[in-house]
Design an enzyme around this catalytic site. Structure first.
Site, PDB file in Angstrom:
ATOM      1  N   ASP A  48     -19.413 -39.554 -35.381  1.00  0.00           N
ATOM      2  CA  ASP A  48     -19.738 -39.609 -33.915  1.00  0.00           C
ATOM      3  C   ASP A  48     -20.089 -38.050 -33.940  1.00  0.00           C
ATOM      4  O   ASP A  48     -20.134 -37.278 -34.867  1.00  0.00           O
ATOM      5  CB  ASP A  48     -18.256 -39.525 -33.155  1.00  0.00           C
ATOM      6  CG  ASP A  48     -18.313 -39.401 -31.737  1.00  0.00           C
ATOM      7  OD1 ASP A  48     -19.356 -39.713 -31.080  1.00  0.00           O
ATOM      8  OD2 ASP A  48     -17.434 -38.811 -31.175  1.00  0.00           O
ATOM      9  N   SER A  49     -20.537 -37.682 -32.705  1.00  0.00           N
ATOM     10  CA  SER A  49     -20.931 -35.963 -32.395  1.00  0.00           C
ATOM     11  C   SER A  49     -19.774 -35.108 -32.383  1.00  0.00           C
ATOM     12  O   SER A  49     -20.042 -34.077 -32.441  1.00  0.00           O
ATOM     13  CB  SER A  49     -21.388 -36.067 -30.794  1.00  0.00           C
ATOM     14  OG  SER A  49     -20.610 -36.509 -30.006  1.00  0.00           O
ATOM     15  N   TYR A  72     -24.201 -35.628 -27.850  1.00  0.00           N
ATOM     16  CA  TYR A  72     -25.354 -36.608 -28.163  1.00  0.00           C
ATOM     17  C   TYR A  72     -26.049 -37.154 -26.655  1.00  0.00           C
ATOM     18  O   TYR A  72     -27.199 -37.390 -26.606  1.00  0.00           O
ATOM     19  CB  TYR A  72     -25.150 -37.653 -28.834  1.00  0.00           C
ATOM     20  CG  TYR A  72     -24.902 -37.445 -30.466  1.00  0.00           C
ATOM     21  CD1 TYR A  72     -25.095 -36.054 -30.888  1.00  0.00           C
ATOM     22  CD2 TYR A  72     -24.679 -38.497 -31.391  1.00  0.00           C
ATOM     23  CE1 TYR A  72     -25.136 -35.897 -32.440  1.00  0.00           C
ATOM     24  CE2 TYR A  72     -24.495 -38.345 -32.565  1.00  0.00           C
ATOM     25  CZ  TYR A  72     -24.951 -37.084 -33.339  1.00  0.00           C
ATOM     26  OH  TYR A  72     -24.701 -36.975 -34.679  1.00  0.00           O
ATOM     27  N   GLY A  73     -25.024 -37.398 -25.787  1.00  0.00           N
ATOM     28  CA  GLY A  73     -25.207 -37.847 -24.608  1.00  0.00           C
ATOM     29  C   GLY A  73     -26.446 -37.355 -23.753  1.00  0.00           C
ATOM     30  O   GLY A  73     -27.089 -38.328 -23.117  1.00  0.00           O
ATOM     31  N   CYS A 120     -19.763 -44.069 -32.098  1.00  0.00           N
ATOM     32  CA  CYS A 120     -20.473 -43.245 -31.062  1.00  0.00           C
ATOM     33  C   CYS A 120     -21.153 -44.092 -30.427  1.00  0.00           C
ATOM     34  O   CYS A 120     -22.055 -44.806 -30.791  1.00  0.00           O
ATOM     35  CB  CYS A 120     -21.251 -42.154 -31.825  1.00  0.00           C
ATOM     36  SG  CYS A 120     -22.409 -41.368 -30.399  1.00  0.00           S
ATOM     37  N   THR A 146     -23.470 -43.321 -27.932  1.00  0.00           N
ATOM     38  CA  THR A 146     -24.771 -42.846 -27.826  1.00  0.00           C
ATOM     39  C   THR A 146     -25.821 -43.501 -29.102  1.00  0.00           C
ATOM     40  O   THR A 146     -26.765 -43.855 -28.733  1.00  0.00           O
ATOM     41  CB  THR A 146     -24.737 -41.551 -27.417  1.00  0.00           C
ATOM     42  OG1 THR A 146     -23.718 -41.270 -26.440  1.00  0.00           O
ATOM     43  CG2 THR A 146     -26.136 -41.037 -27.216  1.00  0.00           C
ATOM     44  N   GLU A 159     -14.229 -32.439 -25.046  1.00  0.00           N
ATOM     45  CA  GLU A 159     -14.533 -31.656 -26.303  1.00  0.00           C
ATOM     46  C   GLU A 159     -14.026 -30.508 -26.314  1.00  0.00           C
ATOM     47  O   GLU A 159     -13.555 -29.783 -27.303  1.00  0.00           O
ATOM     48  CB  GLU A 159     -16.016 -31.735 -26.779  1.00  0.00           C
ATOM     49  CG  GLU A 159     -16.383 -31.424 -27.998  1.00  0.00           C
ATOM     50  CD  GLU A 159     -16.235 -32.634 -29.152  1.00  0.00           C
ATOM     51  OE1 GLU A 159     -16.109 -33.690 -28.833  1.00  0.00           O
ATOM     52  OE2 GLU A 159     -16.240 -32.255 -30.206  1.00  0.00           O
ATOM     53  N   CYS A 215     -17.977 -44.912 -24.197  1.00  0.00           N
ATOM     54  CA  CYS A 215     -18.338 -43.847 -25.199  1.00  0.00           C
ATOM     55  C   CYS A 215     -16.783 -43.639 -25.767  1.00  0.00           C
ATOM     56  O   CYS A 215     -15.892 -43.804 -25.179  1.00  0.00           O
ATOM     57  CB  CYS A 215     -18.587 -42.511 -24.231  1.00  0.00           C
ATOM     58  SG  CYS A 215     -18.465 -40.861 -25.005  1.00  0.00           S
ATOM     59  N   THR A 216     -17.070 -43.202 -26.874  1.00  0.00           N
ATOM     60  CA  THR A 216     -15.600 -42.972 -27.851  1.00  0.00           C
ATOM     61  C   THR A 216     -14.950 -41.708 -27.519  1.00  0.00           C
ATOM     62  O   THR A 216     -13.690 -41.806 -27.753  1.00  0.00           O
ATOM     63  CB  THR A 216     -15.867 -43.005 -29.363  1.00  0.00           C
ATOM     64  OG1 THR A 216     -16.760 -41.936 -29.507  1.00  0.00           O
ATOM     65  CG2 THR A 216     -16.473 -44.358 -29.888  1.00  0.00           C
ATOM     66  N   HIS A 217     -15.206 -40.952 -26.524  1.00  0.00           N
ATOM     67  CA  HIS A 217     -14.596 -39.842 -26.067  1.00  0.00           C
ATOM     68  C   HIS A 217     -13.709 -40.535 -24.963  1.00  0.00           C
ATOM     69  O   HIS A 217     -12.624 -39.703 -24.481  1.00  0.00           O
ATOM     70  CB  HIS A 217     -15.413 -38.818 -25.427  1.00  0.00           C
ATOM     71  CG  HIS A 217     -15.904 -37.855 -26.581  1.00  0.00           C
ATOM     72  ND1 HIS A 217     -16.954 -38.194 -27.298  1.00  0.00           N
ATOM     73  CD2 HIS A 217     -15.566 -36.498 -26.749  1.00  0.00           C
ATOM     74  CE1 HIS A 217     -17.094 -37.195 -28.142  1.00  0.00           C
ATOM     75  NE2 HIS A 217     -16.426 -36.309 -27.976  1.00  0.00           N
TER      76      HIS A 217
HETATM   77  N1  DGL Z   1     -18.443 -40.014 -28.299  1.00  0.00           N
HETATM   78  C1  DGL Z   1     -20.003 -40.287 -28.063  1.00  0.00           C
HETATM   79  C2  DGL Z   1     -20.259 -41.824 -27.381  1.00  0.00           C
HETATM   80  O1  DGL Z   1     -19.666 -42.626 -27.550  1.00  0.00           O
HETATM   81  C3  DGL Z   1     -20.914 -39.116 -27.802  1.00  0.00           C
HETATM   82  C4  DGL Z   1     -20.540 -38.279 -26.362  1.00  0.00           C
HETATM   83  C5  DGL Z   1     -21.716 -37.346 -26.520  1.00  0.00           C
HETATM   84  O2  DGL Z   1     -21.793 -36.498 -27.667  1.00  0.00           O
HETATM   85  O3  DGL Z   1     -22.273 -36.924 -25.577  1.00  0.00           O
HETATM   86  O4  DGL Z   1     -21.200 -41.728 -26.617  1.00  0.00           O
END
Ligand code: DGL
Length: 258
Positions: A10-11, A42-43, A73, A75, A151, A183-185
């Site tokens: 992931d990012s 990444y978003g 991730c 994204t 983050e 989004c996994t966050h």
């Molecule tokens: N966790 C990521 C996702 O699922 C990336 C979030 C990011 O880096 O902006 O999209």
């Protein structure tokens, strides 16, 4: 039997929510996690950049001799998965397909999706859902600030709560009660999101659907590790001040960071 590790990337910290589910569902599996903190977030990046970053992560994980790669991730899944699958000769799993399969099984006909700007712009969730489920209504909402706030370890701050309030408005207005955390966050915000609604909602975790999908597939292809596990390591492309602490909150144990 295959004792090689599962590679996950992931990012940043978000993919750890997927790692946590994989660990629970497949406790014998060795795991190598890559957080591309040097390129976070990444978003808000363009598709070309996402493809470039994702290819680099996959190459690094292949060098570490993993047996399968999980793009943990949204994204990267939405914008790079097809290209990664074509370019690399290793099984690669994203977060969208297993989740769409879950939604299909449940026979839902109205669903919300929250994700990064890049993911929503790609329309990947809506395309995937509508290709598998006839007449499903999809309500998308880009949540540009959420990954960064998480983050930085500020998910439960006043700012975190304020942006959640704002981002949940369209779902409340349309009485949506099932939302994919695209989004996994976002599982980091689960409690705060629930508090925004006066009614019960289901928050769909991509980590759970991915872990179940992996279990089925490793088993089907005789690729499970049935021995005792001995490897669980996290690599970051840039040291991150809050990573260890946030990781501990997500996983409930200390991780080794390299
Ligand atoms: N966790 C990521 C996702 O699922 C990336 C979030 C990011 O880096 O902006 O999209």
């Amino acid at each position: 039997m295959d004792t090689r590790p599962i590679g996950i990337f992931d990012s940043g910290v978000g993919g750890l929510t997927v790692l946590a589910e994989i660990k629970q569902t497949l406790p014998n599996e060795n795991i190598i996690y890559m957080g591309d903190t040097a390129n976070f977030p990444y978003g808000d990046k363009c598709k070309e950049d996402i493809i470039k970053f994702a290819k680099k992560m996959v190459k690094t994980l292949i060098q570490k001799k993993v047996k399968i790669i999980v793009v943990a991730c949204g994204t990267a899944t939405s914008q790079a998965l097809d290209i990664l699958k074509k370019e690399f000769n290793i099984p690669i799993v994203g977060i969208i397909e297993p989740t769409v399969e879950y939604v299909k099984k449940q026979k839902y006909n109205k669903i919300g999706v929250i994700a990064t700007e890049g993911t929503i712009r790609s329309n990947a969730w809506e395309i995937a859902l509508k290709s598998k489920i006839k007449d499903i209504q999809v309500i998308n909402k880009a949540c540009p600030m959420l990954a960064t706030i998480a983050e930085e370890g500020r998910a439960t701050s006043k700012e975190g709560r304020q942006v959640i309030k704002e981002y949940m408005k369209p779902f409340k207005e349309k009485k949506v009660d099932k939302i994919i955390l695209g989004c996994t966050h976002y599982p980091i915000y689960e409690k705060i999101i629930r508090e925004e609604f006066e009614y019960e909602i289901e928050l769909i975790h991509t980590g759970t659907t991915v872990a179940n999908y992996l279990k089925e597939n490793l088993c089907k292809n005789n690729m499970q590790n049935t021995l005792e596990k001995d490897l669980e390591v996290v690599y970051l492309t840039k040291p991150e001040k809050y990573f260890k602490e946030i990781a501990k909150n997500i996983l409930n144990f200390e991780i080794e960071i390299k």
